[in-house]
Structure formats: structure tokens, C-alpha cells
Design a protein around this motif. Structure first.
Motif, short mmCIF file in Angstrom:
data_model
loop_
_atom_site.label_atom_id
_atom_site.label_comp_id
_atom_site.label_asym_id
_atom_site.label_seq_id
_atom_site.Cartn_x
_atom_site.Cartn_y
_atom_site.Cartn_z
N ASP A 241 -9.92 6.03 -0.29
CA ASP A 241 -8.95 5.62 -1.31
C ASP A 241 -8.08 4.48 -0.80
N ARG A 242 -7.61 4.63 0.44
CA ARG A 242 -6.76 3.61 1.05
C ARG A 242 -7.56 2.31 1.26
N LEU B 207 0.81 -1.22 0.00
CA LEU B 207 0.00 0.00 0.00
C LEU B 207 0.84 1.28 0.00
N ASP B 208 2.17 1.11 0.08
CA ASP B 208 3.10 2.23 0.14
C ASP B 208 2.80 3.16 1.32
N VAL B 209 2.65 2.53 2.49
CA VAL B 209 2.43 3.25 3.74
C VAL B 209 3.39 2.68 4.79
N ILE C 154 -9.44 4.82 8.26
CA ILE C 154 -8.81 4.62 6.95
C ILE C 154 -9.57 5.43 5.91
N SER C 155 -8.84 6.08 5.03
CA SER C 155 -9.50 6.87 3.98
C SER C 155 -10.14 5.94 2.96
N TYR D 268 1.28 2.84 10.42
CA TYR D 268 -0.06 3.18 9.92
C TYR D 268 -0.95 1.93 9.89
N ASP E 197 -7.75 0.39 -2.00
CA ASP E 197 -6.47 -0.27 -2.27
C ASP E 197 -6.29 -1.49 -1.37
N LEU E 198 -6.61 -1.32 -0.09
CA LEU E 198 -6.46 -2.39 0.88
C LEU E 198 -7.35 -3.58 0.52
#
Length: 110
Positions: free
Chosen positions: A50-51, A30-32, A47-48, A36, A54-55
Motif C-alpha cells: 500500500d505504501r 505519505l503521512d509517515v 515497504i508495504s 520511516y 502511494d510512494l
């Protein structure tokens, strides 16, 4: 509508573990940061959208499952929700819950 981020976090953790991913690997996907992911799983941060999208893609779970504990194909989402809630309980609390629901269940079997 409000969400219980603790329950959402437990669903995410369960899905991650079922997929065989570590927090570190999921964070990379997730590039985090690992921190986080940890905060999300513990329900300490929301969690947003958008995130979340992706998740769900990485974990191969629907947003309905992550947010509500239900899948389009699952008719017994409340049963799953109860199981998730029980996972975080101490043995003493599970015993108390059992004592509360047992008489209710027995009503249906009489």
C-alpha cells in the motif's frame, strides 16, 4: 521472490531527489515519519505494498522501476541496475569492477 531492500531504497532516494523532494516533504506527502523514509531509503525496513503504491504515485515512478529497476519503456534496465549498484561503491571497488568487466566488453569488440 526476494528483494534487495538496499537497492530498492537507493532507487527511492534517487527518484525523490530527482523530483526535488526532501525526506521530510516525502514523509508529509505519505503521512509517515521522516525516520520511516530514512529507513526505507537505507534498506533497513521493507515497504508495504500500500505504501509502495502511494510512494510511486508521489514520485511519479512505476512499481516496476522501484522494485526491479525497469520501466515498461526501458529496454536497458540492467544497465540502470548496474549504475545504481555502482553508486554505492568506493573508488577502489569501481576500479576493481572495471578491471573485471573490461576484458568481457573487449571480447565483443574483437
Amino acid at each position: 521472490m526476494s528483494f534487495d531492500y538496499g537497492i530498492i531504497g537507493r532507487r527511492i532516494k534517487k527518484a525523490r531527489e530527482k523530483k526535488g523532494l526532501t525526506q521530510e516533504r516525502l514523509a508529509e506527502e505519505l503521512d509517515v515519519s521522516n525516520a520511516y523514509i530514512s529507513k526505507i531509503e537505507r534498506g533497513k525496513t521493507p515497504i508495504s505494498l500500500d505504501r509502495l503504491s502511494d510512494l510511486c504515485f508521489v514520485l511519479e515512478k512505476s512499481t516496476e522501476y522501484i522494485l526491479n529497476g525497469s520501466n515498461n519503456t526501458a529496454d536497458d534496465y540492467l544497465r540502470n541496475e548496474i549504475m545504481i549498484m555502482l553508486e554505492g561503491c568506493s573508488p577502489e571497488k569501481v576500479k576493481l569492477i572495471s578491471q573485471v568487466i573490461k576484458p568481457i566488453i573487449e571480447l565483443d569488440h574483437k
